[in-house]
Structure formats: C-alpha cells, structure tokens
Design a protein around this motif. Structure first.
Motif, PDB file in Angstrom:
ATOM      1  N   GLY A  22       0.800  -1.216   0.000  1.00 15.65           N
ATOM      2  CA  GLY A  22       0.000   0.000   0.000  1.00 15.65           C
ATOM      3  C   GLY A  22       0.836   1.272   0.000  1.00 15.65           C
ATOM      4  N   PHE A  23       0.164   2.371   0.311  1.00 15.73           N
ATOM      5  CA  PHE A  23       0.843   3.660   0.281  1.00 15.73           C
ATOM      6  C   PHE A  23       0.221   4.590   1.315  1.00 15.73           C
ATOM      7  CE2 PHE A  23      -2.648   3.753  -2.699  1.00 15.73           C
ATOM      8  CZ  PHE A  23      -3.234   5.000  -2.532  1.00 15.73           C
ATOM      9  N   PHE A  24       0.949   5.664   1.579  1.00 16.96           N
ATOM     10  CA  PHE A  24       0.533   6.672   2.556  1.00 16.96           C
ATOM     11  C   PHE A  24       0.369   8.010   1.858  1.00 16.96           C
ATOM     12  CE2 PHE A  24       2.248  10.275   4.989  1.00 16.96           C
ATOM     13  CZ  PHE A  24       1.287  10.380   5.987  1.00 16.96           C
ATOM     14  N   GLU A  25      -0.711   8.721   2.154  1.00 12.44           N
ATOM     15  CA  GLU A  25      -0.919  10.085   1.682  1.00 12.44           C
ATOM     16  C   GLU A  25      -1.182  10.982   2.876  1.00 12.44           C
ATOM     17  OE1 GLU A  25      -2.888   9.538  -2.759  1.00 12.44           O
ATOM     18  OE2 GLU A  25      -4.182   9.974  -1.030  1.00 12.44           O
ATOM     19  N   GLY A  26      -0.543  12.144   2.893  1.00 17.66           N
ATOM     20  CA  GLY A  26      -0.732  13.044   4.015  1.00 17.66           C
ATOM     21  C   GLY A  26      -0.415  14.479   3.661  1.00 17.66           C
ATOM     22  N   ALA A  27      -0.410  15.312   4.681  1.00 12.48           N
ATOM     23  CA  ALA A  27      -0.040  16.718   4.545  1.00 12.48           C
ATOM     24  C   ALA A  27       0.590  17.158   5.856  1.00 12.48           C
ATOM     25  CB  ALA A  27      -1.253  17.580   4.212  1.00 12.48           C
ATOM     26  N   VAL A  28       1.485  18.120   5.779  1.00 13.07           N
ATOM     27  CA  VAL A  28       2.206  18.570   6.976  1.00 13.07           C
ATOM     28  C   VAL A  28       2.198  20.085   7.095  1.00 13.07           C
ATOM     29  CG1 VAL A  28       3.752  16.559   7.002  1.00 13.07           C
ATOM     30  CG2 VAL A  28       4.445  18.628   5.772  1.00 13.07           C
ATOM     31  N   ILE A  29       2.264  20.538   8.338  1.00 12.04           N
ATOM     32  CA  ILE A  29       2.706  21.892   8.656  1.00 12.04           C
ATOM     33  C   ILE A  29       4.183  21.747   8.973  1.00 12.04           C
ATOM     34  CG2 ILE A  29       2.535  23.839  10.221  1.00 12.04           C
ATOM     35  CD1 ILE A  29       0.108  23.582   8.469  1.00 12.04           C
ATOM     36  N   SER A  30       5.027  22.393   8.190  1.00 11.86           N
ATOM     37  CA  SER A  30       6.470  22.231   8.318  1.00 11.86           C
ATOM     38  C   SER A  30       7.119  23.542   8.764  1.00 11.86           C
ATOM     39  CB  SER A  30       7.078  21.786   6.974  1.00 11.86           C
ATOM     40  OG  SER A  30       8.464  21.580   7.093  1.00 11.86           O
ATOM     41  N   VAL A  31       8.112  23.420   9.637  1.00 10.85           N
ATOM     42  CA  VAL A  31       8.885  24.581  10.099  1.00 10.85           C
ATOM     43  C   VAL A  31      10.350  24.359   9.720  1.00 10.85           C
ATOM     44  CG1 VAL A  31       9.543  26.021  12.067  1.00 10.85           C
ATOM     45  CG2 VAL A  31       7.275  24.954  12.002  1.00 10.85           C
ATOM     46  N   PRO A  32      10.757  24.778   8.517  1.00 12.42           N
ATOM     47  CA  PRO A  32      12.170  24.664   8.118  1.00 12.42           C
ATOM     48  C   PRO A  32      13.000  25.756   8.791  1.00 12.42           C
ATOM     49  CG  PRO A  32      10.679  24.764   6.217  1.00 12.42           C
ATOM     50  CD  PRO A  32       9.915  25.222   7.410  1.00 12.42           C
ATOM     51  N   LEU A  33      14.191  25.373   9.268  1.00 17.42           N
ATOM     52  CA  LEU A  33      15.137  26.287   9.896  1.00 17.42           C
ATOM     53  C   LEU A  33      16.449  26.163   9.146  1.00 17.42           C
ATOM     54  CD1 LEU A  33      14.325  25.285  13.596  1.00 17.42           C
ATOM     55  CD2 LEU A  33      13.446  27.289  12.366  1.00 17.42           C
ATOM     56  N   ASN A  34      16.924  27.273   8.558  1.00 15.65           N
ATOM     57  CA  ASN A  34      18.070  27.206   7.654  1.00 15.65           C
ATOM     58  C   ASN A  34      19.114  28.277   7.947  1.00 15.65           C
ATOM     59  OD1 ASN A  34      15.465  26.546   5.724  1.00 15.65           O
ATOM     60  ND2 ASN A  34      17.174  25.159   5.395  1.00 15.65           N
ATOM     61  N   ILE A  35      20.351  27.955   7.635  1.00 15.61           N
ATOM     62  CA  ILE A  35      21.417  28.953   7.531  1.00 15.61           C
ATOM     63  C   ILE A  35      21.732  29.106   6.054  1.00 15.61           C
ATOM     64  CG2 ILE A  35      23.254  27.236   7.898  1.00 15.61           C
ATOM     65  CD1 ILE A  35      24.814  29.549   9.301  1.00 15.61           C
ATOM     66  N   ILE A  36      21.927  30.363   5.600  1.00 12.60           N
ATOM     67  CA  ILE A  36      22.020  30.656   4.167  1.00 12.60           C
ATOM     68  C   ILE A  36      23.268  31.478   3.881  1.00 12.60           C
ATOM     69  CG2 ILE A  36      20.851  31.723   2.197  1.00 12.60           C
ATOM     70  CD1 ILE A  36      18.229  31.430   3.854  1.00 12.60           C
ATOM     71  N   TRP A  37      23.983  31.076   2.867  1.00 10.81           N
ATOM     72  CA  TRP A  37      25.132  31.848   2.369  1.00 10.81           C
ATOM     73  C   TRP A  37      24.802  32.355   0.983  1.00 10.81           C
ATOM     74  CZ3 TRP A  37      28.604  30.166  -1.714  1.00 10.81           C
ATOM     75  CH2 TRP A  37      29.645  31.079  -1.951  1.00 10.81           C
ATOM     76  N   LYS A  38      24.952  33.664   0.791  1.00  8.89           N
ATOM     77  CA  LYS A  38      24.676  34.233  -0.527  1.00  8.89           C
ATOM     78  C   LYS A  38      25.957  34.743  -1.160  1.00  8.89           C
ATOM     79  CE  LYS A  38      23.321  39.019   0.732  1.00  8.89           C
ATOM     80  NZ  LYS A  38      24.187  39.800  -0.177  1.00  8.89           N
ATOM     81  N   TYR A  39      25.969  34.751  -2.491  1.00  3.34           N
ATOM     82  CA  TYR A  39      27.118  35.228  -3.249  1.00  3.34           C
ATOM     83  C   TYR A  39      26.604  36.109  -4.388  1.00  3.34           C
ATOM     84  CZ  TYR A  39      25.698  31.246  -6.134  1.00  3.34           C
ATOM     85  OH  TYR A  39      24.970  30.365  -6.884  1.00  3.34           O
ATOM     86  N   GLN A  40      27.340  37.170  -4.652  1.00  2.79           N
ATOM     87  CA  GLN A  40      26.897  38.134  -5.661  1.00  2.79           C
ATOM     88  C   GLN A  40      27.108  37.588  -7.068  1.00  2.79           C
ATOM     89  OE1 GLN A  40      29.193  41.816  -6.314  1.00  2.79           O
ATOM     90  NE2 GLN A  40      27.284  42.953  -6.044  1.00  2.79           N
TER      91      GLN A  40
END
Length: 210
Positions: free
Chosen positions: A90-108
C-alpha cells in the motif's frame, strides 16, 4: 490550472517592482525581513501521477552578516510515500505543517542579484494521515518528525528593504514508513522537492537602520 496560477503570482510580484530597483549595492546586515512564498510541490516518494500540487508559507529572515543569514518558515504541503519494493503493502498520503530552519550563504552574481546555498532541518507535524495499507500492517508511525532540508536559490534586492527570491529545496530522510527491512540505510520516508517564489520586506524605516 495550478501552473497558470503560479505564473500569475510571479508576474504580479515582478510587474510593479522591477522598475523601482536601486542602483546601490544593498547590504542587509542587521536587518529582519518578513515575507510570503508560494510554489510547486513534487512528492518524489510516490508514483509520478500523484506528484504536482501547490504549496506555500511565510518567512522570517535575519542577516547577521552581509552574505550570511538565518531564516525560519511555516509551510503547508502535501506528502506521501509508497513501498517501492513491495507495492502490495500500500501507500501513505498526508499533509504537513512544516517549520524549516536554515542557515544561508549568498554570493553576488551581478549588483543586487545574488545566488545562495542553504542547509538546515525541517520540523514536520502531520495534519492529514491517510494509510492505504493491507490489514494488520503498522500505521501508527509518529506524526511529528524531522527532515533534512538543503536548497539553492536566487535573491534580488529591489530596494534596501524589499527583495524577490526563488529557490529549489528538498525535504528528505524523514521517518521510515516501512519496517520490513531493518538493515536499510536510506529510510523509506516521505520526500518532497519544492520550488518557491516569494517576496520579503524589512518594515523598519531607513533612518532606523543606519
């Protein structure tokens, strides 16, 4: 239809803002930004016929250096998983409330157009959990779990306080929904690939940021 809606949202973000861009290189260090995003969700752990859906969320981001920031978001998206080795389970179907927490490096890349790389985790709470499993199969898996959440993207500062962004991210290595193979290295977990477009804004007046 969902793709047309996404295109309209992208055009509405760009149409009135892109002409008001600043010629000054923006340094966002020390600023808080708040925003919203919308995009497409591909559930890569199920059959392709169940892949595409719209997803969205809200963002807060703090730049602790010119090229470094941390952010947190609240997102809603559908998810699911199927046992690839034994579809009869069988299979599973669902939905989530997600709280992603990230560190980000940007470059020009050029002036106020930047690329970025991010790394983090996502804390997920299932708000819909539908198991289409045969009788006697385990279905009491935890509804709260973490996922690995890396991504890449682009950011464009229209002004000192406003930016448009887009990114591609993945949610992988969540909780295993198959206990048949306890030696399996990679969990048979709900996995998602998300494409986001959004806008973020710093609400402080310029005089307060100096």
């Amino acid at each position: 239809m969902k793709y047309k809606i996404l295109i309209l949202v992208a055009l509405s973000l760009l149409s009135n803002k892109i002409i008001s861009q600043t010629s000054e290189i923006v340094n966002p260090k020390g600023k808080w930004f708040f925003g919203a995003e919308i995009g497409l969700n591909a559930i890569t752990s199920v059959h392709p016929s169940k892949m595409a859906s719209i997803q969205g969320g809200f963002l807060t981001e703090y730049y602790f250096a010119e090229n470094w920031s941390v952010n947190g978001r609240i997102k809603y998206f559908e998810t699911g998983v199927i046992n690839k080795n034994n579809s009869a389970k069988g299979f599973f179907e669902g939905a989530v409330i997600s709280v992603p927490l990230n560190i980000i490096w940007k470059y020009q890349i050029i002036k106020n157009f930047n690329g970025n790389l991010k790394l983090g985790i996502a804390l997920n709470q299932e708000v819909k959990s539908n198991y289409y499993y045969p009788p006697n199969e385990k279905t009491d898996y935890s509804k709260f779990y973490g996922s690995f959440n890396p991504g890449i993207g682009f950011n464009y500062f229209i002004s000192k306080n406003t930016a448009l962004y887009m990114n591609y991210e993945v949610y992988v290595l969540g909780n295993d929904r198959d206990e048949a193979d306890f030696l399996k290295v990679v969990a048979n977990s709900p996995n998602n690939n998300l494409f986001n477009i959004g806008i973020k804004y710093n609400f402080k007046k310029e005089a307060e940021n100096k």
